[in-house]
Each structure stands twice: as C-alpha cells, then as structure tokens.
Design an enzyme around this catalytic site. Sequence first.
Site, PDB file in Angstrom:
ATOM      1  N   ARG A   1       0.801  -1.295   0.254  1.00 21.27           N
ATOM      2  CA  ARG A   1       0.013  -0.753  -0.249  1.00 21.27           C
ATOM      3  C   ARG A   1       0.576   1.325   0.227  1.00 21.27           C
ATOM      4  O   ARG A   1       0.423   1.944  -0.721  1.00 21.27           O
ATOM      5  CB  ARG A   1      -0.789   0.127   1.250  1.00 21.27           C
ATOM      6  CG  ARG A   1      -2.034   1.158   1.210  1.00 21.27           C
ATOM      7  CD  ARG A   1      -2.987   1.300   2.405  1.00 21.27           C
ATOM      8  NE  ARG A   1      -3.211   2.949   2.293  1.00 21.27           N
ATOM      9  CZ  ARG A   1      -4.325   2.763   3.167  1.00 21.27           C
ATOM     10  NH1 ARG A   1      -4.919   1.490   4.166  1.00 21.27           N
ATOM     11  NH2 ARG A   1      -5.055   3.849   3.619  1.00 21.27           N
TER      12      ARG A   1
ATOM     13  N   ASN B   1     -10.606  -4.824  -0.490  1.00 22.55           N
ATOM     14  CA  ASN B   1     -10.756  -3.496  -1.408  1.00 22.55           C
ATOM     15  C   ASN B   1      -9.841  -4.157  -2.411  1.00 22.55           C
ATOM     16  O   ASN B   1      -8.469  -4.611  -2.255  1.00 22.55           O
ATOM     17  CB  ASN B   1     -10.320  -1.949  -0.215  1.00 22.55           C
ATOM     18  CG  ASN B   1     -11.093  -1.722  -0.163  1.00 22.55           C
ATOM     19  OD1 ASN B   1     -12.732  -1.672  -0.506  1.00 22.55           O
ATOM     20  ND2 ASN B   1     -10.392  -1.173   0.936  1.00 22.55           N
TER      21      ASN B   1
ATOM     22  N   HIS C   1     -17.417   3.002  -3.222  1.00 24.27           N
ATOM     23  CA  HIS C   1     -16.436   4.231  -3.188  1.00 24.27           C
ATOM     24  C   HIS C   1     -16.856   5.476  -4.041  1.00 24.27           C
ATOM     25  O   HIS C   1     -15.968   6.128  -4.599  1.00 24.27           O
ATOM     26  CB  HIS C   1     -15.034   3.591  -3.164  1.00 24.27           C
ATOM     27  CG  HIS C   1     -14.199   3.476  -1.681  1.00 24.27           C
ATOM     28  ND1 HIS C   1     -13.105   3.084  -1.106  1.00 24.27           N
ATOM     29  CD2 HIS C   1     -14.899   2.381  -0.715  1.00 24.27           C
ATOM     30  CE1 HIS C   1     -13.031   2.572  -0.478  1.00 24.27           C
ATOM     31  NE2 HIS C   1     -14.272   1.784   0.356  1.00 24.27           N
TER      32      HIS C   1
ATOM     33  N   CYS D   1     -18.833  -2.834   2.227  1.00 28.48           N
ATOM     34  CA  CYS D   1     -18.265  -1.711   2.607  1.00 28.48           C
ATOM     35  C   CYS D   1     -19.031  -1.151   4.025  1.00 28.48           C
ATOM     36  O   CYS D   1     -19.858  -0.619   4.132  1.00 28.48           O
ATOM     37  CB  CYS D   1     -17.724  -0.608   1.487  1.00 28.48           C
ATOM     38  SG  CYS D   1     -16.830   0.870   1.530  1.00 28.48           S
TER      39      CYS D   1
ATOM     40  N   TYR E   1     -15.032   9.932  -0.474  1.00 27.74           N
ATOM     41  CA  TYR E   1     -14.436   9.195  -1.961  1.00 27.74           C
ATOM     42  C   TYR E   1     -14.510  10.203  -2.855  1.00 27.74           C
ATOM     43  O   TYR E   1     -13.226  10.760  -3.735  1.00 27.74           O
ATOM     44  CB  TYR E   1     -14.635   7.825  -2.286  1.00 27.74           C
ATOM     45  CG  TYR E   1     -13.656   7.059  -1.795  1.00 27.74           C
ATOM     46  CD1 TYR E   1     -12.255   6.770  -1.548  1.00 27.74           C
ATOM     47  CD2 TYR E   1     -14.239   6.201   0.105  1.00 27.74           C
ATOM     48  CE1 TYR E   1     -11.265   6.060  -0.034  1.00 27.74           C
ATOM     49  CE2 TYR E   1     -14.048   5.448   0.811  1.00 27.74           C
ATOM     50  CZ  TYR E   1     -12.515   5.061   0.250  1.00 27.74           C
ATOM     51  OH  TYR E   1     -12.089   4.453   1.449  1.00 27.74           O
TER      52      TYR E   1
END
Length: 451
Positions: free
Chosen positions: A95, A149, A201, A171, A258
């Site tokens: 990440r 995700n 998102h 989510c 988002y």
Amino acid sequence: MKKLKIVTIGGGSSYTPELMEGFIKRYKEFPVSEIWLVDIEEGREKLEIVGAMAKRMWRASGYPCEVHLTLNRREALKNADFVTTQFRVGLLDARIKDERIPLKYGILGQETNGAGGMLKAFRTVPIILDIIKDMKELCPEAWLINFTNPSGMITEAAIKYGGFEKTIGLCNVPLRYMMMASEALDIPVAELDFKFAGLNHFHWHRVWDKTGKERTDEVIEVVYNPNSTKEFKGMENIKDIKMLYEQIKDLGLLPCSYHRYYYIMDEMLKDELEEFKKGETRAEIVKKLEAQLFELYKDPKLNYKPEQLSKRGGAYYSDVACEIINSIYNDKGTTMVVSTRNNGTISDLPHECIVEVSSLITSRGPQPLNWGHFDSAPRALVQHMKGMEETVTKAAVTGDYNKALHAFIINPLVPSGKIAKTLLDEMLVAHKKYLPQFREKITQLEAQLSH
C-alpha cells in the site's frame, strides 16, 4: 438452530477483533460454532497474536465457539457456511508503494482510487479467483462475503470471471453516511430511510424520514453550506476537506468521502503531496497505527475490542459484516448497501455489471432496490468509472498489458499519455512479486531498465 462454520481469510488482520465482537453480539441469532482464521506465512505472527485475542474474547463471552488458526486455506474451507475475505496482498508495504509512487509524479496516490487502486486490483484478483476455485470444491454452498478492497472490482471478478454468484461485496462507508445524516437532522438512524446507488467508494444517496418526506436537501444544507454551524467528523482515512457547496447543491444527492478525489482533486492532491514530503502518507500512518494495535493485542488480559481500533479506518466493520450474515441466515430482509449484480437497478449501467446499491438481504442473497436513472452529471461520472473498473478487472484476470495501460489512461486520477505508461511500468515492476499474470511483460520492462 443449525450451528455455523465461518472462515475468515486474512484472519491476522487488525480488524479481526471487530469481527469477533460482531459475532459475539449476535450469537443468540446465529450460533457460530467454529471460526477459522486463515493467513499466509508472511502473516503468521499477526495471526497468532490476533488469534489468541479472538480466543480470549470468546472465552469472556461464555459462548461455546472454537477458534482455529491455520495457514492451510483448504483445511479451513471444508464445509464452511460463510467465507469472509479481508486480506491485503503484499501487506501494508504494498500500500505504501501504491501511494508513494504516484505522488512522486505529482499524481494522487490512494489505496482504492487512481493508480494505487488499480494495482491493488491487479494483485488481488488472482487470489480471489484461487479462493473461489477452492470454495467450488470444498464449500460450494457457502456465501462469500468480500471486504477486500477495491471491493467492487474484486466482487466483479468473483462473480463474472470466477462464476461464483453467491458473492457479496461489502464496505463500511455507507453506514458512516447514514450516521452523518442522522446527526444533521437530529433523527435516529432507525427513523430514517436511505437509498444508495453507484459503485464501491463511488456512490451517492438520498434520505427520507418515516413520514415519507425527503430530507436530502436539508442534509446538504447542514453538511455542505459554508454558513452551517454544525461540524461533522468524516472518514478516518480521508482528509476532511469541504466539497463545493454550489456543486453539491446542484447535484441534489449526497456524495461519499471518496468523491473528494474527483470533485476537489486539486485540493486533495495538494494535501497528499504535503504529507508525502513529510513521509506521512495514509499508508505510513496506518502501518504505525497497526503496529501499536498489535502491541495492545499481545496483552493477555485484553479480551475486548480496544477503542484505538476505530482510528484504523474500518469503524463499524463488524456491524456490516456480521449483520449481512445474520440477515442471510435468518432471512431477515434487512436493507443494506452491498456490491452485487445491477440487474437493471441503475438504468444507466449494464445489466450484468457489479454496482453498490441498497438491497434487501434475504436467504437468497441481495435483492437490489430500484434506483432508476441518474441525472446527467452523476451519470457521466458513474458510466466513465464503471467502464474503467471493467477494464481494470479484465486486465487483472488476463494479464493483458494493453488493457492495463488503457485502464490507466481512462482513469480520471491518472494523466493520460506517456506519464500513464511510465507510472504503470514502474508500479508493475515494483509489485512484480504479486503479479504473476504480468510476469512476461515485467521481465521485458526490467530488461529495458537494465539498458
């Protein structure tokens, strides 16, 4: 009542105590008899730490549930009733690369959006398809509840390419926005009705009270009007920069956090670049936070979810993950927001694609609530984003470099042209360990770089 076997893949996650808390709270509605926490060799230490804590939580509850820890996924999956997925391919170090490499080029770096989100999909799709292959053999009647995700694209891969229809993407973001509307209107969540539609998102929603009166515009005024005196706490993992009131007023819908990356990209990028220079990207903060959580989890006296976990970004995870299992098991018909087949729910998107929408959750799975058409502005964005998601998923499944490049070029958060190709190439090489489907292309790229 039939006892239940639940398997959690990515069981060494810092979120696992949230999940245990949710199962314990609902034990009288669905009596879990076995929980198998599964991880990989790289996650062995975390699995043992959080697994020991999970066992303490169940002992403290007084309920007879056995918690098993294993690195053998196939052993765990045999005869499972529900399989939940919460894994991160490449762990948090991957990440960090997803966020820092784009920012090096002055491009937004984010876990599930833009270049970072696409690379996360490339790494994750092959694993979810492997899991499904095992499930078809070992627990074909189980439900797959995916929290990994980018949840929408992973769910799309599972259903369209894995052929596993009993997959639901989840989510925690929609629940946070229900609570925000409740705060704005000073009305309990249980006394409001919501309808969400869009993509994971990338959804919008409307809200009504129990008299049938729509209250969406009122929430917009309280949350987005610069003259509003109310303050709202947003998502832990997204900087709370205000979106433009005039634009949201015209939208007439409530966006999710988002959308900031698309509606106020300049401000979000400026903020991320400042954090990048200080070595404080969200991924780096989360890595430090996670280390602190695991130190807490080592405490042999700790047998409950610590408050610090709410800072991790996954607040309300257990309520979402456990309630959907509860609703399927007991055929409750609870209204929840899930990623599932569109089936005409959003008129502007293909019938068979995966969307995130309000649905009644029954023993047959999600029954989506009809949304209809979007107005022109959100319609333009959601169609663009769905096309991008489908291109990413195809590239992830096939290892087709040209499709991967095309996905980068059409993603709104990545500049098109040579910079898109340069960024894609660098990220493929950076993540080569976890991209077997792109192996041949990555070998070519490394050969070019060596010259």
